[in-house]
Design an enzyme around this catalytic site. Sequence first.
Site, PDB file in Angstrom:
ATOM      1  N   ASP A  11      89.734   8.926 -57.972  1.00  0.00           N
ATOM      2  CA  ASP A  11      90.582   8.002 -57.305  1.00  0.00           C
ATOM      3  C   ASP A  11      91.757   7.594 -58.075  1.00  0.00           C
ATOM      4  O   ASP A  11      91.654   8.000 -59.456  1.00  0.00           O
ATOM      5  CB  ASP A  11      89.825   6.608 -57.014  1.00  0.00           C
ATOM      6  CG  ASP A  11      90.621   5.719 -55.977  1.00  0.00           C
ATOM      7  OD1 ASP A  11      90.998   5.926 -54.952  1.00  0.00           O
ATOM      8  OD2 ASP A  11      90.961   4.554 -56.591  1.00  0.00           O
ATOM      9  N   SER A  12      92.806   7.142 -57.470  1.00  0.00           N
ATOM     10  CA  SER A  12      93.932   6.743 -58.468  1.00  0.00           C
ATOM     11  C   SER A  12      93.682   5.681 -59.317  1.00  0.00           C
ATOM     12  O   SER A  12      94.486   5.290 -60.473  1.00  0.00           O
ATOM     13  CB  SER A  12      95.143   6.853 -57.577  1.00  0.00           C
ATOM     14  OG  SER A  12      95.014   5.329 -56.766  1.00  0.00           O
ATOM     15  N   CYS A  74      90.447   8.907 -52.477  1.00  0.00           N
ATOM     16  CA  CYS A  74      91.672   7.940 -52.518  1.00  0.00           C
ATOM     17  C   CYS A  74      92.585   8.542 -51.058  1.00  0.00           C
ATOM     18  O   CYS A  74      92.664   9.796 -51.090  1.00  0.00           O
ATOM     19  CB  CYS A  74      92.413   8.435 -53.820  1.00  0.00           C
ATOM     20  SG  CYS A  74      94.235   7.858 -53.889  1.00  0.00           S
ATOM     21  N   GLU A 169      93.634  -6.246 -56.908  1.00  0.00           N
ATOM     22  CA  GLU A 169      93.574  -5.968 -58.469  1.00  0.00           C
ATOM     23  C   GLU A 169      93.793  -7.158 -59.436  1.00  0.00           C
ATOM     24  O   GLU A 169      93.420  -7.037 -60.743  1.00  0.00           O
ATOM     25  CB  GLU A 169      94.454  -4.766 -58.866  1.00  0.00           C
ATOM     26  CG  GLU A 169      93.768  -3.349 -58.128  1.00  0.00           C
ATOM     27  CD  GLU A 169      94.573  -2.238 -58.798  1.00  0.00           C
ATOM     28  OE1 GLU A 169      95.341  -2.377 -59.702  1.00  0.00           O
ATOM     29  OE2 GLU A 169      93.997  -1.135 -58.565  1.00  0.00           O
ATOM     30  N   CYS A 203      92.399   2.342 -47.253  1.00  0.00           N
ATOM     31  CA  CYS A 203      92.676   2.088 -48.277  1.00  0.00           C
ATOM     32  C   CYS A 203      91.282   1.592 -48.918  1.00  0.00           C
ATOM     33  O   CYS A 203      90.897   0.698 -48.551  1.00  0.00           O
ATOM     34  CB  CYS A 203      93.762   1.302 -48.731  1.00  0.00           C
ATOM     35  SG  CYS A 203      93.844   1.107 -50.542  1.00  0.00           S
ATOM     36  N   HIS A 205      90.884  -0.044 -51.440  1.00  0.00           N
ATOM     37  CA  HIS A 205      90.728  -1.343 -52.030  1.00  0.00           C
ATOM     38  C   HIS A 205      90.390  -2.253 -51.002  1.00  0.00           C
ATOM     39  O   HIS A 205      90.000  -3.568 -51.250  1.00  0.00           O
ATOM     40  CB  HIS A 205      92.255  -1.757 -52.595  1.00  0.00           C
ATOM     41  CG  HIS A 205      92.422  -1.119 -53.933  1.00  0.00           C
ATOM     42  ND1 HIS A 205      92.388   0.171 -54.164  1.00  0.00           N
ATOM     43  CD2 HIS A 205      92.395  -1.945 -55.012  1.00  0.00           C
ATOM     44  CE1 HIS A 205      92.819   0.299 -55.605  1.00  0.00           C
ATOM     45  NE2 HIS A 205      92.689  -0.936 -56.134  1.00  0.00           N
TER      46      HIS A 205
END
Length: 284
Positions: A11-12, A74, A169, A203, A205
């Site tokens: 993942d990024s 991702c 984040e 996504c 996240h």
Amino acid sequence: MVENQPIGVFDSGYGGLTVLREIVQKLPQYDYVYLGDNARTPYGTRSFETVYHYTLECVRHLFDRGCRLVILACNTASAKALRNIQQLDLPTLAPGLDGPGLDGPNRRVLGVIRPTTEVIGNYTKTGQVGILATRGTVSSESYVVEIEKFFPELRVFQEACPMWVPLVENGEYDRPGADYFVRQHLDRLLAQSPDIDTLLLACTHYPLLVNKIRQYVPAETTILSQGGIVADSLADYLLRHPEIERQCSQHGQRTFLTTDSTADFDRQATVFYGEAVRSDMLVL
């Protein structure tokens, strides 16, 4: 033969840990190496060429660590890099780079978009689905194209949510500060069609925002996260490809790598992965 041949998960940054968590719950017996390219995140705002270059570099590193199978956990990497890696790079990887039998044709790289689009039509009653994603994923049109292959009758609506990853984040995903941006993008998406009854969090996240999202959509709306879907798809893939499954080592080991601060990664990983981890730093 390389003794330790884990399944690689890339993942990024941190989001792919939500996918890894579900995979480990489903398939705990395998060894896994997670690589987060935190030094170069976010990928969502970068060009196709840049995302492809970064992703390929990280995939090659996972191959170097003995991985036969790599999951791009991702959406941006899956949208912008997966096809080129599968079609251009895997067939031309020089055999023997990592030991006997580790040539390109015997390696696999899978993404998170196809497993999701193969099943999304099973969840909607109105035939109208909404995709919530980064700008990069939305602009790639990957979900629109892939859903058309499996469920051509569906109407697909998209909304880019560039503020959602920073909210997560920065630890704002469950605080009042997130409400404005969550509601803003949901209102924009639902304004495209009031009959959208299924939302895909495209996504990794975004599952951390699911409680906020539920506050601003009709109660009957189905909200799909990708972790469980990808885990089920991986289990099915290994069942259908015993030649790959036999090469995945099974010691229940977990390794975590980051291209940036290990202290930052370990702190954030607790939120995304659901338990404490200890990472090692990788310099690419």
